[in-house]
Design a protein around this motif. Sequence first.
Motif, PDB file in Angstrom:
ATOM      1  N   VAL A  27       0.930  -1.091  -0.321  1.00 24.55           N
ATOM      2  CA  VAL A  27       0.073   0.046   0.056  1.00 24.55           C
ATOM      3  C   VAL A  27       0.821   1.546  -0.047  1.00 24.55           C
ATOM      4  CG1 VAL A  27      -1.812  -1.150   1.265  1.00 24.55           C
ATOM      5  CG2 VAL A  27      -0.141   0.028   2.468  1.00 24.55           C
ATOM      6  N   TYR A  28       0.493   2.393  -0.199  1.00 24.30           N
ATOM      7  CA  TYR A  28       1.129   3.698  -0.301  1.00 24.30           C
ATOM      8  C   TYR A  28       0.868   4.253   1.130  1.00 24.30           C
ATOM      9  CZ  TYR A  28       0.795   3.654  -5.229  1.00 24.30           C
ATOM     10  OH  TYR A  28       1.134   3.509  -6.774  1.00 24.30           O
ATOM     11  N   HIS A  29       2.217   4.634   1.896  1.00 23.89           N
ATOM     12  CA  HIS A  29       2.272   5.064   3.044  1.00 23.89           C
ATOM     13  C   HIS A  29       2.720   6.528   2.962  1.00 23.89           C
ATOM     14  CE1 HIS A  29       4.404   5.250   7.128  1.00 23.89           C
ATOM     15  NE2 HIS A  29       3.177   4.862   7.486  1.00 23.89           N
ATOM     16  N   ARG A  39       5.633  12.610   2.073  1.00 23.98           N
ATOM     17  CA  ARG A  39       6.724  11.738   1.584  1.00 23.98           C
ATOM     18  C   ARG A  39       5.657  10.617   1.358  1.00 23.98           C
ATOM     19  NH1 ARG A  39      11.935   9.486   1.837  1.00 23.98           N
ATOM     20  NH2 ARG A  39      12.684  10.909   3.554  1.00 23.98           N
ATOM     21  N   VAL A  40       5.705   9.725   0.135  1.00 19.62           N
ATOM     22  CA  VAL A  40       4.960   8.627  -0.251  1.00 19.62           C
ATOM     23  C   VAL A  40       6.003   7.508  -0.441  1.00 19.62           C
ATOM     24  CG1 VAL A  40       3.316   7.492  -1.717  1.00 19.62           C
ATOM     25  CG2 VAL A  40       2.921   9.854  -0.933  1.00 19.62           C
ATOM     26  N   HIS A  41       5.662   6.425   0.081  1.00 20.95           N
ATOM     27  CA  HIS A  41       6.596   5.307   0.106  1.00 20.95           C
ATOM     28  C   HIS A  41       5.654   3.845   0.176  1.00 20.95           C
ATOM     29  CE1 HIS A  41       6.923   5.406   4.294  1.00 20.95           C
ATOM     30  NE2 HIS A  41       7.124   6.876   4.224  1.00 20.95           N
ATOM     31  N   MET A  74      -2.443   5.870   5.045  1.00 19.51           N
ATOM     32  CA  MET A  74      -2.254   4.755   4.193  1.00 19.51           C
ATOM     33  C   MET A  74      -3.513   4.540   2.873  1.00 19.51           C
ATOM     34  SD  MET A  74      -0.827   1.363   6.289  1.00 19.51           S
ATOM     35  CE  MET A  74       0.394   1.580   7.196  1.00 19.51           C
ATOM     36  N   HIS A  75      -2.988   4.326   1.827  1.00 21.30           N
ATOM     37  CA  HIS A  75      -4.016   4.161   0.832  1.00 21.30           C
ATOM     38  C   HIS A  75      -3.853   2.914   0.062  1.00 21.30           C
ATOM     39  CE1 HIS A  75      -6.676   4.944  -2.764  1.00 21.30           C
ATOM     40  NE2 HIS A  75      -7.157   5.995  -2.056  1.00 21.30           N
ATOM     41  N   THR A  76      -4.895   2.101  -0.011  1.00 24.35           N
ATOM     42  CA  THR A  76      -4.541   0.647  -0.948  1.00 24.35           C
ATOM     43  C   THR A  76      -4.297   1.014  -2.442  1.00 24.35           C
ATOM     44  OG1 THR A  76      -6.859   0.461  -1.304  1.00 24.35           O
ATOM     45  CG2 THR A  76      -5.932  -0.461   0.555  1.00 24.35           C
ATOM     46  N   VAL A  77      -3.626   0.078  -2.941  1.00 23.29           N
ATOM     47  CA  VAL A  77      -3.284   0.231  -4.491  1.00 23.29           C
ATOM     48  C   VAL A  77      -4.331  -0.519  -5.303  1.00 23.29           C
ATOM     49  CG1 VAL A  77      -1.332  -0.591  -6.260  1.00 23.29           C
ATOM     50  CG2 VAL A  77      -0.794   0.297  -3.998  1.00 23.29           C
ATOM     51  N   GLN A  78      -4.684  -0.006  -6.413  1.00 22.37           N
ATOM     52  CA  GLN A  78      -5.688  -0.741  -7.225  1.00 22.37           C
ATOM     53  C   GLN A  78      -4.892  -1.743  -8.265  1.00 22.37           C
ATOM     54  OE1 GLN A  78      -7.833   1.288  -5.461  1.00 22.37           O
ATOM     55  NE2 GLN A  78      -9.163   0.755  -7.123  1.00 22.37           N
ATOM     56  N   ASP A  79      -5.701  -2.699  -8.386  1.00 23.38           N
ATOM     57  CA  ASP A  79      -5.191  -3.873  -9.270  1.00 23.38           C
ATOM     58  C   ASP A  79      -4.848  -3.079 -10.609  1.00 23.38           C
ATOM     59  OD1 ASP A  79      -5.691  -5.756  -7.495  1.00 23.38           O
ATOM     60  OD2 ASP A  79      -7.808  -6.042  -8.407  1.00 23.38           O
ATOM     61  N   ALA A  80      -3.731  -3.711 -11.398  1.00 22.51           N
ATOM     62  CA  ALA A  80      -3.418  -3.160 -12.464  1.00 22.51           C
ATOM     63  C   ALA A  80      -4.240  -2.592 -13.650  1.00 22.51           C
ATOM     64  CB  ALA A  80      -2.203  -4.282 -13.237  1.00 22.51           C
ATOM     65  N   GLY A  85     -10.963   2.725 -10.427  1.00 23.79           N
ATOM     66  CA  GLY A  85     -11.405   2.267  -8.958  1.00 23.79           C
ATOM     67  C   GLY A  85     -12.518   1.608  -8.573  1.00 23.79           C
ATOM     68  N   GLU A  86     -13.086   0.629  -9.683  1.00 20.22           N
ATOM     69  CA  GLU A  86     -14.140  -0.060  -9.631  1.00 20.22           C
ATOM     70  C   GLU A  86     -14.108  -1.138  -8.475  1.00 20.22           C
ATOM     71  OE1 GLU A  86     -14.772  -1.752 -13.674  1.00 20.22           O
ATOM     72  OE2 GLU A  86     -15.349   0.164 -14.261  1.00 20.22           O
ATOM     73  N   ALA A  87     -12.961  -1.650  -8.070  1.00 19.51           N
ATOM     74  CA  ALA A  87     -12.807  -2.575  -7.192  1.00 19.51           C
ATOM     75  C   ALA A  87     -12.965  -1.946  -5.732  1.00 19.51           C
ATOM     76  CB  ALA A  87     -11.628  -3.319  -7.229  1.00 19.51           C
ATOM     77  N   GLY A  88     -13.019  -0.802  -5.800  1.00 21.43           N
ATOM     78  CA  GLY A  88     -13.248   0.170  -4.313  1.00 21.43           C
ATOM     79  C   GLY A  88     -11.650   0.426  -3.848  1.00 21.43           C
ATOM     80  N   GLU A  89     -11.632   1.603  -3.032  1.00 23.05           N
ATOM     81  CA  GLU A  89     -10.344   2.061  -2.405  1.00 23.05           C
ATOM     82  C   GLU A  89     -10.583   2.105  -0.929  1.00 23.05           C
ATOM     83  OE1 GLU A  89      -9.408   5.924  -4.126  1.00 23.05           O
ATOM     84  OE2 GLU A  89     -10.491   5.382  -6.022  1.00 23.05           O
ATOM     85  N   PHE A  90      -9.393   2.255  -0.267  1.00 26.95           N
ATOM     86  CA  PHE A  90      -9.598   2.123   1.292  1.00 26.95           C
ATOM     87  C   PHE A  90      -8.219   3.012   1.684  1.00 26.95           C
ATOM     88  CE2 PHE A  90      -8.450   0.696   5.497  1.00 26.95           C
ATOM     89  CZ  PHE A  90      -9.873   0.904   6.419  1.00 26.95           C
ATOM     90  N   MET A  91      -8.621   3.929   2.600  1.00 29.03           N
ATOM     91  CA  MET A  91      -7.747   4.895   3.186  1.00 29.03           C
ATOM     92  C   MET A  91      -7.903   4.634   4.703  1.00 29.03           C
ATOM     93  SD  MET A  91      -7.005   8.074   4.851  1.00 29.03           S
ATOM     94  CE  MET A  91      -8.618   8.718   4.829  1.00 29.03           C
ATOM     95  N   VAL A  92      -6.545   4.914   5.332  1.00 30.08           N
ATOM     96  CA  VAL A  92      -6.846   4.706   6.830  1.00 30.08           C
ATOM     97  C   VAL A  92      -5.672   5.955   7.265  1.00 30.08           C
ATOM     98  CG1 VAL A  92      -5.145   2.768   7.059  1.00 30.08           C
ATOM     99  CG2 VAL A  92      -6.511   3.275   9.047  1.00 30.08           C
TER     100      VAL A  92
END
Length: 146
Positions: A27-29, A39-41, A74-80, A85-92
């Motif tokens: 995921v992106y942090h 900073r994103v990593h 943190m933000h989840t990564v989408q499938d390739a 974003g059809e599968a949905g996104e999640f952020m915390v």
Amino acid sequence: MATWAELANADPELEAFGRERIDGRVVYHATLRMDGAPRVHPVSPWIATGLLVFGCRAHSPKVAEFARDGRYAMHTVQDAGDHEGEAGEFMVRGWMEQIGPDHPAVVQRPYTMTGLAYYACSVEEAVATTYESDTPVYRRWRAGGA
């Protein structure tokens, strides 16, 4: 500070949505550098003993940055192929606290690497985003019901 377990107890559906997109994934942090710039990593978090946890190299400059300002998102990564974003996104988002290598949540990490610093992440806000007819639909939880 709220934990992943508190999210799970308060909103099991949102927690399951997030867990499905975090478990075994990169995921992106997002954090803040020493100069205050963002900073994103990529990180590989896991959920154990009711905590959201990740590790990074113990000698990384990020360790000092985290000690100075422990805020994160943190933000989840989408499938390739999922450019819309059809599968949905999640952020915390919340605060990070360094924990030791013998912490029960660290012992349960799903991969083996040495030389890491480990962090438990509070869950101050969690957001799921799905799309219905190109319209974003948000499901949000905030610690303390704010």
